[in-house]
Design a protein around this motif. Structure first.
Motif, PDB file in Angstrom:
ATOM      1  N   VAL A 128      20.870   6.234 -24.580  1.00  0.00           N
ATOM      2  CA  VAL A 128      20.012   5.319 -23.832  1.00  0.00           C
ATOM      3  C   VAL A 128      19.169   6.103 -22.825  1.00  0.00           C
ATOM      4  CG1 VAL A 128      20.008   3.394 -22.189  1.00  0.00           C
ATOM      5  CG2 VAL A 128      21.558   3.367 -24.154  1.00  0.00           C
ATOM      6  N   ARG A 129      19.795   7.083 -22.168  1.00  0.00           N
ATOM      7  CA  ARG A 129      19.052   7.886 -21.178  1.00  0.00           C
ATOM      8  C   ARG A 129      17.937   8.688 -21.829  1.00  0.00           C
ATOM      9  NH1 ARG A 129      19.320  13.133 -19.560  1.00  0.00           N
ATOM     10  NH2 ARG A 129      21.298  13.546 -20.608  1.00  0.00           N
ATOM     11  N   SER A 130      18.215   9.303 -22.959  1.00  0.00           N
ATOM     12  CA  SER A 130      17.213  10.177 -23.583  1.00  0.00           C
ATOM     13  C   SER A 130      16.187   9.412 -24.403  1.00  0.00           C
ATOM     14  CB  SER A 130      17.908  11.202 -24.485  1.00  0.00           C
ATOM     15  OG  SER A 130      18.587  10.564 -25.554  1.00  0.00           O
ATOM     16  N   TYR A 131      16.334   8.076 -24.513  1.00  0.00           N
ATOM     17  CA  TYR A 131      15.453   7.294 -25.361  1.00  0.00           C
ATOM     18  C   TYR A 131      13.987   7.473 -24.969  1.00  0.00           C
ATOM     19  CZ  TYR A 131      13.055   3.193 -27.207  1.00  0.00           C
ATOM     20  OH  TYR A 131      12.150   2.363 -27.819  1.00  0.00           O
ATOM     21  N   TYR A 132      13.674   7.322 -23.693  1.00  0.00           N
ATOM     22  CA  TYR A 132      12.281   7.509 -23.254  1.00  0.00           C
ATOM     23  C   TYR A 132      12.268   8.370 -22.004  1.00  0.00           C
ATOM     24  CZ  TYR A 132       7.316   6.273 -22.895  1.00  0.00           C
ATOM     25  OH  TYR A 132       5.934   6.315 -22.883  1.00  0.00           O
ATOM     26  N   GLU A 133      12.848   9.548 -22.146  1.00  0.00           N
ATOM     27  CA  GLU A 133      12.936  10.507 -21.049  1.00  0.00           C
ATOM     28  C   GLU A 133      11.669  11.345 -20.960  1.00  0.00           C
ATOM     29  OE1 GLU A 133      17.221  12.052 -19.729  1.00  0.00           O
ATOM     30  OE2 GLU A 133      16.314  13.242 -21.303  1.00  0.00           O
ATOM     31  N   HIS A 134      11.043  11.559 -22.105  1.00  0.00           N
ATOM     32  CA  HIS A 134       9.838  12.378 -22.163  1.00  0.00           C
ATOM     33  C   HIS A 134       8.805  11.721 -23.069  1.00  0.00           C
ATOM     34  CE1 HIS A 134      11.787  15.695 -20.098  1.00  0.00           C
ATOM     35  NE2 HIS A 134      12.816  15.567 -20.911  1.00  0.00           N
ATOM     36  N   ARG A 135       7.552  12.030 -22.820  1.00  0.00           N
ATOM     37  CA  ARG A 135       6.462  11.562 -23.663  1.00  0.00           C
ATOM     38  C   ARG A 135       5.530  12.733 -23.933  1.00  0.00           C
ATOM     39  NH1 ARG A 135       2.543   8.165 -19.440  1.00  0.00           N
ATOM     40  NH2 ARG A 135       2.247   9.875 -17.950  1.00  0.00           N
ATOM     41  N   PRO A 136       4.855  12.743 -25.073  1.00  0.00           N
ATOM     42  CA  PRO A 136       3.904  13.817 -25.357  1.00  0.00           C
ATOM     43  C   PRO A 136       2.562  13.524 -24.693  1.00  0.00           C
ATOM     44  CG  PRO A 136       4.094  12.356 -27.248  1.00  0.00           C
ATOM     45  CD  PRO A 136       5.044  11.835 -26.204  1.00  0.00           C
ATOM     46  N   THR A 137       2.203  14.337 -23.747  1.00  0.00           N
ATOM     47  CA  THR A 137       0.912  14.210 -23.089  1.00  0.00           C
ATOM     48  C   THR A 137       0.448  15.602 -22.687  1.00  0.00           C
ATOM     49  OG1 THR A 137      -0.298  12.958 -21.387  1.00  0.00           O
ATOM     50  CG2 THR A 137       1.838  13.888 -20.768  1.00  0.00           C
ATOM     51  N   GLU A 138      -0.794  15.724 -22.299  1.00  0.00           N
ATOM     52  CA  GLU A 138      -1.382  17.050 -22.099  1.00  0.00           C
ATOM     53  C   GLU A 138      -0.748  17.817 -20.948  1.00  0.00           C
ATOM     54  OE1 GLU A 138      -5.777  19.100 -21.350  1.00  0.00           O
ATOM     55  OE2 GLU A 138      -5.590  16.933 -21.672  1.00  0.00           O
ATOM     56  N   ARG A 139      -0.546  17.174 -19.810  1.00  0.00           N
ATOM     57  CA  ARG A 139      -0.066  17.875 -18.626  1.00  0.00           C
ATOM     58  C   ARG A 139       1.460  17.875 -18.595  1.00  0.00           C
ATOM     59  NH1 ARG A 139      -3.571  15.967 -13.501  1.00  0.00           N
ATOM     60  NH2 ARG A 139      -2.228  17.567 -12.591  1.00  0.00           N
ATOM     61  N   PRO A 140       2.100  19.038 -18.496  1.00  0.00           N
ATOM     62  CA  PRO A 140       3.570  19.119 -18.536  1.00  0.00           C
ATOM     63  C   PRO A 140       4.267  18.262 -17.490  1.00  0.00           C
ATOM     64  CG  PRO A 140       2.625  21.294 -18.800  1.00  0.00           C
ATOM     65  CD  PRO A 140       1.484  20.374 -18.452  1.00  0.00           C
ATOM     66  N   GLU A 141       3.703  18.175 -16.279  1.00  0.00           N
ATOM     67  CA  GLU A 141       4.374  17.411 -15.227  1.00  0.00           C
ATOM     68  C   GLU A 141       4.330  15.906 -15.489  1.00  0.00           C
ATOM     69  OE1 GLU A 141       0.118  18.028 -13.734  1.00  0.00           O
ATOM     70  OE2 GLU A 141       1.633  19.118 -14.878  1.00  0.00           O
ATOM     71  N   GLN A 142       3.497  15.467 -16.426  1.00  0.00           N
ATOM     72  CA  GLN A 142       3.415  14.048 -16.758  1.00  0.00           C
ATOM     73  C   GLN A 142       4.217  13.695 -18.007  1.00  0.00           C
ATOM     74  OE1 GLN A 142      -0.725  12.910 -16.889  1.00  0.00           O
ATOM     75  NE2 GLN A 142      -1.090  13.465 -14.746  1.00  0.00           N
ATOM     76  N   ARG A 143       5.062  14.603 -18.463  1.00  0.00           N
ATOM     77  CA  ARG A 143       5.866  14.369 -19.656  1.00  0.00           C
ATOM     78  C   ARG A 143       7.268  13.861 -19.340  1.00  0.00           C
ATOM     79  NH1 ARG A 143       4.319  20.101 -22.692  1.00  0.00           N
ATOM     80  NH2 ARG A 143       2.052  19.749 -22.696  1.00  0.00           N
ATOM     81  N   SER A 144       7.695  13.907 -18.085  1.00  0.00           N
ATOM     82  CA  SER A 144       9.055  13.507 -17.713  1.00  0.00           C
ATOM     83  C   SER A 144       9.021  12.201 -16.926  1.00  0.00           C
ATOM     84  CB  SER A 144       9.734  14.596 -16.882  1.00  0.00           C
ATOM     85  OG  SER A 144       9.851  15.789 -17.626  1.00  0.00           O
ATOM     86  N   VAL A 145       9.881  11.274 -17.300  1.00  0.00           N
ATOM     87  CA  VAL A 145       9.851   9.917 -16.757  1.00  0.00           C
ATOM     88  C   VAL A 145      10.481   9.834 -15.371  1.00  0.00           C
ATOM     89  CG1 VAL A 145      12.092   9.148 -17.625  1.00  0.00           C
ATOM     90  CG2 VAL A 145      10.204   7.499 -17.466  1.00  0.00           C
ATOM     91  N   ILE A 146      10.069   8.822 -14.636  1.00  0.00           N
ATOM     92  CA  ILE A 146      10.806   8.348 -13.475  1.00  0.00           C
ATOM     93  C   ILE A 146      11.291   6.954 -13.828  1.00  0.00           C
ATOM     94  CG2 ILE A 146      10.652   7.603 -11.072  1.00  0.00           C
ATOM     95  CD1 ILE A 146       8.609   9.832 -10.642  1.00  0.00           C
ATOM     96  N   ASN A 147      12.572   6.808 -14.037  1.00  0.00           N
ATOM     97  CA  ASN A 147      13.171   5.527 -14.396  1.00  0.00           C
ATOM     98  C   ASN A 147      13.990   5.053 -13.194  1.00  0.00           C
ATOM     99  OD1 ASN A 147      14.884   3.443 -15.404  1.00  0.00           O
ATOM    100  ND2 ASN A 147      14.660   4.233 -17.477  1.00  0.00           N
ATOM    101  N   GLU A 148      13.541   3.981 -12.574  1.00  0.00           N
ATOM    102  CA  GLU A 148      14.207   3.489 -11.363  1.00  0.00           C
ATOM    103  C   GLU A 148      15.382   2.579 -11.737  1.00  0.00           C
ATOM    104  OE1 GLU A 148      10.601   3.772  -8.120  1.00  0.00           O
ATOM    105  OE2 GLU A 148      10.927   1.833  -9.100  1.00  0.00           O
ATOM    106  N   ALA A 149      16.292   3.140 -12.503  1.00  0.00           N
ATOM    107  CA  ALA A 149      17.464   2.396 -12.974  1.00  0.00           C
ATOM    108  C   ALA A 149      18.434   2.159 -11.828  1.00  0.00           C
ATOM    109  CB  ALA A 149      18.159   3.160 -14.097  1.00  0.00           C
ATOM    110  N   ALA A 150      19.161   1.060 -11.920  1.00  0.00           N
ATOM    111  CA  ALA A 150      20.155   0.704 -10.912  1.00  0.00           C
ATOM    112  C   ALA A 150      21.550   1.061 -11.415  1.00  0.00           C
ATOM    113  CB  ALA A 150      20.057  -0.791 -10.595  1.00  0.00           C
ATOM    114  N   TRP A 151      22.540   0.846 -10.561  1.00  0.00           N
ATOM    115  CA  TRP A 151      23.931   1.010 -10.945  1.00  0.00           C
ATOM    116  C   TRP A 151      24.216   0.003 -12.057  1.00  0.00           C
ATOM    117  CZ3 TRP A 151      28.324  -1.847 -11.428  1.00  0.00           C
ATOM    118  CH2 TRP A 151      29.528  -1.152 -11.467  1.00  0.00           C
ATOM    119  N   PRO A 152      25.031   0.323 -13.080  1.00  0.00           N
ATOM    120  CA  PRO A 152      25.844   1.541 -13.234  1.00  0.00           C
ATOM    121  C   PRO A 152      25.148   2.675 -13.971  1.00  0.00           C
ATOM    122  CG  PRO A 152      26.441   0.009 -14.948  1.00  0.00           C
ATOM    123  CD  PRO A 152      25.378  -0.685 -14.126  1.00  0.00           C
ATOM    124  N   TRP A 153      23.934   2.402 -14.526  1.00  0.00           N
ATOM    125  CA  TRP A 153      23.286   3.439 -15.325  1.00  0.00           C
ATOM    126  C   TRP A 153      23.023   4.699 -14.505  1.00  0.00           C
ATOM    127  CZ3 TRP A 153      23.550   2.727 -20.285  1.00  0.00           C
ATOM    128  CH2 TRP A 153      23.486   1.450 -20.823  1.00  0.00           C
TER     129      TRP A 153
END
Length: 313
Positions: free
Chosen positions: A221-246
């Protein structure tokens, strides 16, 4: 320290590292003690708890253990790599040798290669050429894997098939390090199975198929949408504001851009560093924000999140 951090951010990170908590890393030590104790305690108590209550408690514990292993390979809680390896070598999750996980994951942290198949060891994308030479059945499975329920059901089997294929190739080629790694991992795994068979009511096959595989599926579940293919490397990693317990199960790795930018920052400081400069992190990510895993379940129960083909590889 990354050069894109402003002076205030640098001061904050340095100040956190110099605190007693940052120097002693007592939260990680406590977590290690807790996971080891809970694993042994649940198995010893399985006679009273029963098979299925033990199973339901063991699955999230193994998910947490995989998150702890991730923390260890990034240099916590000690500066000695050999000691961190010894602390994290227990094969509770069965499938991935610690050394393999460490080496492939650290290679994954080359941000300029993120998501690129053949360069990023953790990429879930295929090159155009690879895609064109796969069967229609495999393509269908990869499309299903791009829905969140499909990832939970198919993600672990697909990952284990790929792992078995890579292990077979390396062993067939006679790679000495591969043989040493897999034989050592097998020996510790057999020792663990001996303990399970002798001191618990959990059958070994049950632990293997109905505890460790579901735990791997939950971690998907965590790795499902952790990264996306885009031009700039710093824009490839997600910020997921998940709550407890995840967020707790994943040790705040849902704040994935913060982790990739500051891989040496311990898990318990990730939320604080993110919240203190939230707007700056969101701007750096290019707006790559997800409001928790529930959002992904609602939006992508049936709709693939993107294509299995990498757009530029």
């Amino acid at each position: 320290m990354p050069n894109y951090l402003d002076e205030a951010q640098r001061d904050e990170v340095l100040r956190l590292r110099q605190r007693f908590t940052g120097r002693s890393e007592w939260p990680t030590w406590l977590l290690l003690l807790g996971v080891y104790s809970a694993w042994v305690g649940l198995l010893l108590a399985s006679h009273r708890l029963g098979l299925w209550p033990t199973t339901l408690l063991m699955i999230p514990l193994l998910v947490l253990w995989m998150s702890v292993q991730h923390e260890l390979l990034h240099g916590h809680p000690t500066r000695w790599l050999w000691l961190n390896k010894a602390l994290g070598y227990a094969p509770f999750a069965v499938w991935y040798p610690y050394t393999l996980y460490r080496d492939t994951h650290l290679a994954h942290h080359r941000d300029e290669d993120l998501t690129l198949p053949g360069l990023d060891p953790e990429s879930r994308y295929l090159s155009r050429e690879h895609w064109q030479h796969t069967s229609s059945l495999y393509q269908t499975l990869r499309w299903l894997d791009k829905t969140l329920p499909g990832r939970v059901v198919l993600g672990a089997p697909l990952a284990l098939i790929a792992l078995a294929r890579e292990a077979f190739v390396s062993l067939r080629q006679g790679q000495r390090q591969a043989w040493l790694m897999w034989l050592t991992h097998a020996a510790f795994t057999l020792l663990m199975f001996w303990f399970i068979a002798g001191f618990s009511d959990v059958p070994v096959w049950h632990y293997l198929l109905l505890i460790s595989v579901p735990a791997l599926s939950v971690s998907m579940v965590r790795s499902y949408y952790e990264h996306r293919p885009t031009e700039r490397p710093e824009q490839r990693s997600v910020i997921n504001e998940a709550a407890w317990p995840w967020s707790w199960l994943f040790l705040h790795l849902n704040l994935h851009l913060v982790h990739h930018d500051l891989p040496g920052l311990p898990w318990y400081y990730l939320p604080r560093v993110y919240q203190s400069r939230r707007e700056q992190w969101l701007a750096r990510s290019g707006g790559f924000l997800v409001q928790g895993y529930g959002e992904l379940f609602l939006r992508h129960a049936l709709n693939p999140i993107d294509s299995p083909q990498h757009p530029s590889a």
